[in-house]
Design a protein around this motif. Structure first.
Motif, PDB file in Angstrom:
ATOM      1  N   ILE A   1      38.882  97.079  50.678  1.00  0.00           N
ATOM      2  CA  ILE A   1      39.890  97.741  51.507  1.00  0.00           C
ATOM      3  C   ILE A   1      40.720  98.708  50.669  1.00  0.00           C
ATOM      4  N   SER A   2      40.720  98.507  49.363  1.00  0.00           N
ATOM      5  CA  SER A   2      41.528  99.418  48.540  1.00  0.00           C
ATOM      6  C   SER A   2      40.708 100.517  47.874  1.00  0.00           C
ATOM      7  N   VAL A   3      39.449 100.223  47.588  1.00  0.00           N
ATOM      8  CA  VAL A   3      38.664 101.271  46.921  1.00  0.00           C
ATOM      9  C   VAL A   3      37.695 102.019  47.834  1.00  0.00           C
ATOM     10  N   GLU A   4      37.351 101.403  48.961  1.00  0.00           N
ATOM     11  CA  GLU A   4      36.462 102.045  49.960  1.00  0.00           C
ATOM     12  C   GLU A   4      35.021 102.231  49.496  1.00  0.00           C
ATOM     13  N   GLU A   5      34.703 101.817  48.282  1.00  0.00           N
ATOM     14  CA  GLU A   5      33.314 101.845  47.835  1.00  0.00           C
ATOM     15  C   GLU A   5      33.219 101.112  46.508  1.00  0.00           C
ATOM     16  N   ALA A   6      32.343 100.124  46.477  1.00  0.00           N
ATOM     17  CA  ALA A   6      32.185  99.365  45.239  1.00  0.00           C
ATOM     18  C   ALA A   6      30.769  98.843  45.172  1.00  0.00           C
ATOM     19  N   ASP A   7      30.199  98.839  43.971  1.00  0.00           N
ATOM     20  CA  ASP A   7      28.838  98.333  43.872  1.00  0.00           C
ATOM     21  C   ASP A   7      28.819  96.858  43.471  1.00  0.00           C
ATOM     22  N   PHE A   8      27.640  96.300  43.575  1.00  0.00           N
ATOM     23  CA  PHE A   8      27.427  94.884  43.320  1.00  0.00           C
ATOM     24  C   PHE A   8      28.017  94.438  41.979  1.00  0.00           C
ATOM     25  N   VAL A   9      27.713  95.177  40.948  1.00  0.00           N
ATOM     26  CA  VAL A   9      28.150  94.821  39.598  1.00  0.00           C
ATOM     27  C   VAL A   9      29.678  94.818  39.498  1.00  0.00           C
ATOM     28  N   TYR A  10      30.283  95.821  40.102  1.00  0.00           N
ATOM     29  CA  TYR A  10      31.747  95.915  40.101  1.00  0.00           C
ATOM     30  C   TYR A  10      32.352  94.706  40.813  1.00  0.00           C
ATOM     31  N   LEU A  11      31.797  94.373  41.960  1.00  0.00           N
ATOM     32  CA  LEU A  11      32.307  93.226  42.719  1.00  0.00           C
ATOM     33  C   LEU A  11      32.142  91.925  41.915  1.00  0.00           C
ATOM     34  N   ARG A  12      31.019  91.815  41.250  1.00  0.00           N
ATOM     35  CA  ARG A  12      30.789  90.607  40.444  1.00  0.00           C
ATOM     36  C   ARG A  12      31.796  90.504  39.312  1.00  0.00           C
ATOM     37  N   GLU A  13      32.057  91.616  38.662  1.00  0.00           N
ATOM     38  CA  GLU A  13      33.014  91.610  37.554  1.00  0.00           C
ATOM     39  C   GLU A  13      34.433  91.307  38.025  1.00  0.00           C
TER      40      GLU A  13
ATOM     41  N   THR B   1      23.440  98.512  44.444  1.00  0.00           N
ATOM     42  CA  THR B   1      23.828  98.130  45.794  1.00  0.00           C
ATOM     43  C   THR B   1      25.290  98.497  45.987  1.00  0.00           C
ATOM     44  N   VAL B   2      25.522  99.393  46.918  1.00  0.00           N
ATOM     45  CA  VAL B   2      26.886  99.871  47.151  1.00  0.00           C
ATOM     46  C   VAL B   2      27.414  99.340  48.483  1.00  0.00           C
ATOM     47  N   CYS B   3      28.647  98.866  48.466  1.00  0.00           N
ATOM     48  CA  CYS B   3      29.280  98.322  49.673  1.00  0.00           C
ATOM     49  C   CYS B   3      30.493  99.146  50.066  1.00  0.00           C
ATOM     50  N   LYS B   4      30.639  99.282  51.383  1.00  0.00           N
ATOM     51  CA  LYS B   4      31.815  99.956  51.939  1.00  0.00           C
ATOM     52  C   LYS B   4      32.343  99.126  53.097  1.00  0.00           C
ATOM     53  N   ILE B   5      33.620  99.125  53.253  1.00  0.00           N
ATOM     54  CA  ILE B   5      34.207  98.422  54.391  1.00  0.00           C
ATOM     55  C   ILE B   5      34.069  99.304  55.626  1.00  0.00           C
ATOM     56  N   THR B   6      33.918  98.687  56.786  1.00  0.00           N
ATOM     57  CA  THR B   6      33.829  99.445  58.040  1.00  0.00           C
ATOM     58  C   THR B   6      35.177  99.401  58.757  1.00  0.00           C
ATOM     59  N   GLU B   7      35.273 100.164  59.808  1.00  0.00           N
ATOM     60  CA  GLU B   7      36.489 100.144  60.638  1.00  0.00           C
ATOM     61  C   GLU B   7      36.713  98.729  61.177  1.00  0.00           C
ATOM     62  N   LYS B   8      35.629  98.136  61.631  1.00  0.00           N
ATOM     63  CA  LYS B   8      35.689  96.766  62.143  1.00  0.00           C
ATOM     64  C   LYS B   8      36.201  95.806  61.064  1.00  0.00           C
ATOM     65  N   GLY B   9      35.741  96.030  59.843  1.00  0.00           N
ATOM     66  CA  GLY B   9      36.163  95.196  58.729  1.00  0.00           C
ATOM     67  C   GLY B   9      37.639  95.347  58.424  1.00  0.00           C
ATOM     68  N   VAL B  10      38.111  96.571  58.479  1.00  0.00           N
ATOM     69  CA  VAL B  10      39.533  96.835  58.231  1.00  0.00           C
ATOM     70  C   VAL B  10      40.379  96.112  59.276  1.00  0.00           C
TER      71      VAL B  10
ATOM     72  N   GLY C   1      24.511  85.139  42.610  1.00  0.00           N
ATOM     73  CA  GLY C   1      23.980  84.485  43.809  1.00  0.00           C
ATOM     74  C   GLY C   1      25.031  84.351  44.889  1.00  0.00           C
ATOM     75  N   ASN C   2      26.178  83.925  44.472  1.00  0.00           N
ATOM     76  CA  ASN C   2      27.282  83.740  45.402  1.00  0.00           C
ATOM     77  C   ASN C   2      27.693  85.070  46.032  1.00  0.00           C
ATOM     78  N   ILE C   3      27.861  86.077  45.212  1.00  0.00           N
ATOM     79  CA  ILE C   3      28.198  87.410  45.716  1.00  0.00           C
ATOM     80  C   ILE C   3      27.151  87.875  46.716  1.00  0.00           C
ATOM     81  N   SER C   4      25.912  87.718  46.351  1.00  0.00           N
ATOM     82  CA  SER C   4      24.812  88.179  47.193  1.00  0.00           C
ATOM     83  C   SER C   4      24.892  87.569  48.590  1.00  0.00           C
ATOM     84  N   VAL C   5      25.088  86.256  48.625  1.00  0.00           N
ATOM     85  CA  VAL C   5      25.174  85.555  49.912  1.00  0.00           C
ATOM     86  C   VAL C   5      26.373  86.036  50.736  1.00  0.00           C
ATOM     87  N   GLN C   6      27.502  86.189  50.082  1.00  0.00           N
ATOM     88  CA  GLN C   6      28.717  86.558  50.820  1.00  0.00           C
ATOM     89  C   GLN C   6      28.671  88.005  51.298  1.00  0.00           C
TER      90      GLN C   6
END
Lengths: 95, 95
Positions: free
Chosen positions: A22-34, A69-78, A41-46
Motif C-alpha cells: 500500500i505504500s510502495v505500489e510495486e514490490a517484487d518477491f525478493v523485496y517482500l521476503r527481505e 515476480t512483481v506484486c501490486k496492490i489493486t483498488e479492491k485491495g486498498v 514458501g510462506n511468502i509464496s502461499v500468502q
DNA sequence: ATAAATAGGTTTATAATATAAACTGATTTA
DNA sequence: TAAATCAGTTTATATTATAAACCTATTTAT
C-alpha cells in the motif's frame, strides 16, 4: 460493537505484505521476503491467497535471465485494507 | 521493520475480550458473550487461554443461585495489549 | 411432583490456517 | 562439469479457531 476483521488481512504475514504494497505500489518477491523476514514458501502461499482474492496482482517476468515476480496492490485491495484498519479501531481505544 | 504481533492477542475473539476488559475492568461471562456475539464454547476456550497467559484473572462464584464467572484484566494483560497496539501501528500507516 | 426449558458454562471434534521443510528448475561460480 | 546459489512452488505438519455436543443446576409449565 465490534466490526468483523477480514480474516484474509488478519494474518501477520499477509498484513505485512499488504502494508508494504500500500505504500510502495510495486514490490517484487525478493523485496517482500527481505522486508517481512519470512520464508520464501510462506511468502509464496500468502501472495497466492492475496492474489486469488483480487487484493493484489502478480506479474511473473524476468530481470535479465533471472525470474522476477512483481506484486501490486489493486483498488479492491486498498479498500479492503482501509476497511480492515477501520474495523481494528473498534477493538483498540483509538478514535 | 514490522514488530511481531503477539499471537495470543492477534485473534478476533480474544482481542474483543481484552478490548472490553481494558475499558470496564470487570465483566462476567454472559456480558462478554453478548458483547462479542460469540458462542459460549468459543468464549470459554479463549477466556481459559487468556487466563493461562496471566492476561486476565477469572473468578467463579454465584449471583444468587446462578453461577457467575467474572473476568478482570491484569497489569500484565494491560501491558501486552498496549504492546500489541504499538506493534500493530508498524503495519498500519498510522503514526 | 415431574417434565420440559433455560441458564451458564465446559469438553470435544472438526475444519481452517499458518508455517517451514522439501523440492524444482534455472543460472552462476569454482 | 560439479557444486552452489537464486527464485520460487508444492507438500506435510502442527496449531488454531470455532461450533457442536454435552453437563449440571435452576426455573417454568403441566
Amino acid at each position: 460493537m465490534f466490526k468483523e476483521l477480514n480474516p484474509l488481512l488478519h494474518s501477520e504475514l499477509r498484513l505485512g505484505i499488504m502494508s508494504i504494497l500500500i505504500s510502495v505500489e510495486e514490490a517484487d518477491f525478493v523485496y517482500l521476503r527481505e522486508k517481512t523476514a519470512a520464508t520464501a514458501g510462506n511468502i509464496s502461499v500468502q501472495i497466492e491467497k492475496l492474489s486469488e482474492a483480487g487484493y493484489i496482482v502478480v506479474e511473473r517476468g524476468f530481470l535479465g535471465k533471472r525470474t522476477r515476480t512483481v506484486c501490486k496492490i489493486t483498488e479492491k485491495g486498498v479498500l479492503a485494507f482501509e476497511e480492515y484498519v477501520e474495523a481494528l479501531k473498534s477493538y483498540l481505544n483509538v478514535k
